[in-house]
Design a protein around this motif. Structure first.
Motif, PDB file in Angstrom:
ATOM      1  N   ASP A 184       0.848  -1.038   0.049  1.00 36.51           N
ATOM      2  CA  ASP A 184       0.147  -0.037  -0.044  1.00 36.51           C
ATOM      3  C   ASP A 184       0.979   1.175  -0.159  1.00 36.51           C
ATOM      4  OD1 ASP A 184      -1.974   1.826  -0.017  1.00 36.51           O
ATOM      5  OD2 ASP A 184      -2.720   1.051   1.908  1.00 36.51           O
ATOM      6  N   PRO A 213     -16.445  -5.214   3.047  1.00 33.66           N
ATOM      7  CA  PRO A 213     -15.729  -4.212   2.056  1.00 33.66           C
ATOM      8  C   PRO A 213     -16.901  -3.386   1.462  1.00 33.66           C
ATOM      9  CG  PRO A 213     -16.278  -6.331   1.105  1.00 33.66           C
ATOM     10  CD  PRO A 213     -16.700  -6.452   2.614  1.00 33.66           C
ATOM     11  N   LYS A 244      -9.319   3.287  -4.684  1.00 37.96           N
ATOM     12  CA  LYS A 244      -7.749   3.032  -5.127  1.00 37.96           C
ATOM     13  C   LYS A 244      -7.638   2.106  -6.214  1.00 37.96           C
ATOM     14  CE  LYS A 244      -6.788   2.685  -0.102  1.00 37.96           C
ATOM     15  NZ  LYS A 244      -5.494   3.530   0.137  1.00 37.96           N
ATOM     16  N   TRP A 264      -1.052  -0.102  -4.168  1.00 37.12           N
ATOM     17  CA  TRP A 264      -2.316   0.558  -4.212  1.00 37.12           C
ATOM     18  C   TRP A 264      -2.213   2.307  -4.292  1.00 37.12           C
ATOM     19  CZ3 TRP A 264      -6.657  -1.675  -5.542  1.00 37.12           C
ATOM     20  CH2 TRP A 264      -6.587  -3.253  -5.264  1.00 37.12           C
ATOM     21  N   ASP A 272      -3.998   5.866  -4.186  1.00 36.30           N
ATOM     22  CA  ASP A 272      -5.338   6.709  -3.646  1.00 36.30           C
ATOM     23  C   ASP A 272      -5.384   7.431  -4.842  1.00 36.30           C
ATOM     24  OD1 ASP A 272      -3.988   6.532  -0.556  1.00 36.30           O
ATOM     25  OD2 ASP A 272      -5.959   5.611  -1.025  1.00 36.30           O
ATOM     26  N   GLN A 308     -10.420  -0.804  -5.978  1.00 38.55           N
ATOM     27  CA  GLN A 308     -11.571  -1.146  -4.990  1.00 38.55           C
ATOM     28  C   GLN A 308     -11.790   0.305  -4.389  1.00 38.55           C
ATOM     29  OE1 GLN A 308      -9.505  -2.267  -1.215  1.00 38.55           O
ATOM     30  NE2 GLN A 308      -7.695  -2.176  -2.036  1.00 38.55           N
ATOM     31  N   SER A 338     -12.227   1.608  -0.592  1.00 38.13           N
ATOM     32  CA  SER A 338     -11.869   1.139   0.705  1.00 38.13           C
ATOM     33  C   SER A 338     -12.763   1.260   1.664  1.00 38.13           C
ATOM     34  CB  SER A 338     -10.671   1.601   1.016  1.00 38.13           C
ATOM     35  OG  SER A 338     -10.596   3.266   0.977  1.00 38.13           O
TER      36      SER A 338
END
Length: 285
Positions: free
Chosen positions: A3, A174, A197, A205, A207, A237, A239
Motif C-alpha cells: 500500500d 468491503p 484505490k 495501491w 489513492d 477497490q 476502501s
C-alpha cells in the motif's frame, strides 16, 4: 501487494488541451485509468442526481423497483449486492441499474436519461482516441471501429450506487472489494466521497483523490480482450472508511459501456459470450 500509494499518482488531464487525446490513451495504458478535468459532463446534473437518489435510497419506495433477475434492471438491496470474484462477502452497497429501456421512477428518469446520453457521446470520442493511438498490430484486429461497437447498444448500464454509512462493527465488510470491470470502458464522474484505490502495475495501491470536477475512465475486461491484452483491465477497490468517515455515505454514478452482443471481440469471444462467461464466474447468470 503493498500500500505504497505515495510513489505514483494518477495524472489529471485537462480535457480539450493540446495533446489531451494522446495523454489520455497513455494514461490508460500505464494505469488502466485516466482522469480528466474540464470535461464535457454536466457536474451540476451529476450532483443533483446524487442528492435526489440519496433521498430515494432513504425511502421504502425503492423496494417497489426490486431488481428483475432476467433483465437485471431495478433496485439491488444490500442482501442482493454483488461480490467480487474470489471474495465470499458481498460488497456493502445498494444500487439501481438504469437502462433507457428499463424501469425507473418517473420523477428521477429525466435526469438519468440526460446524463446517460451525455456520457455515451463522451465515450464515443474517447474510444475514437483509443483506436487512433493503438499500435497498428492491435487496431488491425478490431472487427469494427471501437466507437461503432457501442453504437445502438442496449447493454450499456448506468448504475446509481449508494454506499451506506457504516458502524464500527461493519468495518470488516468491503465497500467494493478489489475487482476488475467486465465491460468495455467505465465512465466514472467524481463520487461525493473518497475511497477509490487502483492497483499499479508494480503492485502498489494508489489513492485516487476525489476532486469534484473530475471524471475517471477505466478499462474493462472487454477492451482488454479486444486489444489482445494491450490495454490492461486494472484492479480497483473502494476502501472501507474509518473514524468519522464511517458515518458518511457515498454516492457514485458509473456508466459501464458494453458493445452490442454480436460484436466480435476476439477469435474466441463475442461480447455476448464473454459477458455470459464472466457472469457465470460471479454466480449471477
Amino acid at each position: 501487494m503493498s500500500d505504497n500509494s505515495e510513489n505514483r499518482s494518477l495524472p489529471v488531464i485537462e480535457y480539450g488541451s493540446p495533446g489531451c487525446d494522446e495523454a489520455f490513451v497513455a494514461s490508460l495504458k500505464t494505469f488502466g485509468f485516466a482522469a480528466f478535468s474540464n470535461h464535457p459532463l454536466d457536474i451540476g446534473l451529476i450532483q443533483k442526481i446524487y442528492r435526489d437518489w440519496r433521498a430515494f435510497f432513504a425511502t421504502q419506495n425503492k423496494f417497489a423497483y426490486a431488481m428483475d433477475r432476467e433483465k437485471q434492471d431495478g433496485y439491488f438491496s444490500l442482501e442482493q449486492a454483488e461480490h467480487a470474484k474470489g471474495f465470499a462477502l458481498r460488497d456493502f452497497k445498494e444500487y439501481y441499474h438504469y437502462y433507457p429501456w428499463g424501469r425507473c421512477p418517473e420523477t428521477l428518469k429525466a435526469d438519468l436519461e440526460c446524463y446517460y446520453d451525455q456520457a455515451v457521446e463522451f465515450a464515443k470520442t474517447l474510444l475514437t482516441w483509443v483506436e487512433q493511438y493503438s499500435p497498428l498490430d492491435v487496431s488491425q484486429c478490431f472487427s469494427e471501429s471501437l466507437s461503432a461497437m457501442i453504437e445502438a447498444s442496449q447493454q450499456s448500464l448506468l448504475r446509481v450506487l449508494h454506499y451506506p454509512p457504516m458502524t464500527e462493527g461493519q468495518q470488516q465488510l468491503p465497500r467494493a472489494a478489489p475487482h476488475e470491470d467486465i465491460n468495455f470502458l467505465t465512465i466514472l464522474p467524481a463520487a461525493d466521497g473518497p475511497g477509490l484505490k487502483i492497483l499499479s502495475q508494480e503492485g502498489d495501491w494508489i489513492d485516487v483523490p476525489n476532486r469534484p470536477d473530475q471524471v475517471l475512465i477505466n478499462i474493462g475486461d472487454m477492451l482488454q480482450e479486444v486489444s489482445a491484452g494491450y490495454f490492461p483491465s486494472t484492479t480497483h477497490q473502494v476502501s472501507t472508511p474509518s473514524g468519522e468517515e464511517l458515518s458518511q455515505g457515498r454516492m457514485s454514478l458509473p456508466l459501464f459501456l458494453h458493445p452490442r452482443p454480436e460484436v466480435v471481440l476476439s477469435p474466441r469471444h463475442t461480447a455476448e459470450s464473454y459477458l455470459h462467461e464472466r457472469l457465470l464466474e460471479l454466480g449471477v447468470a
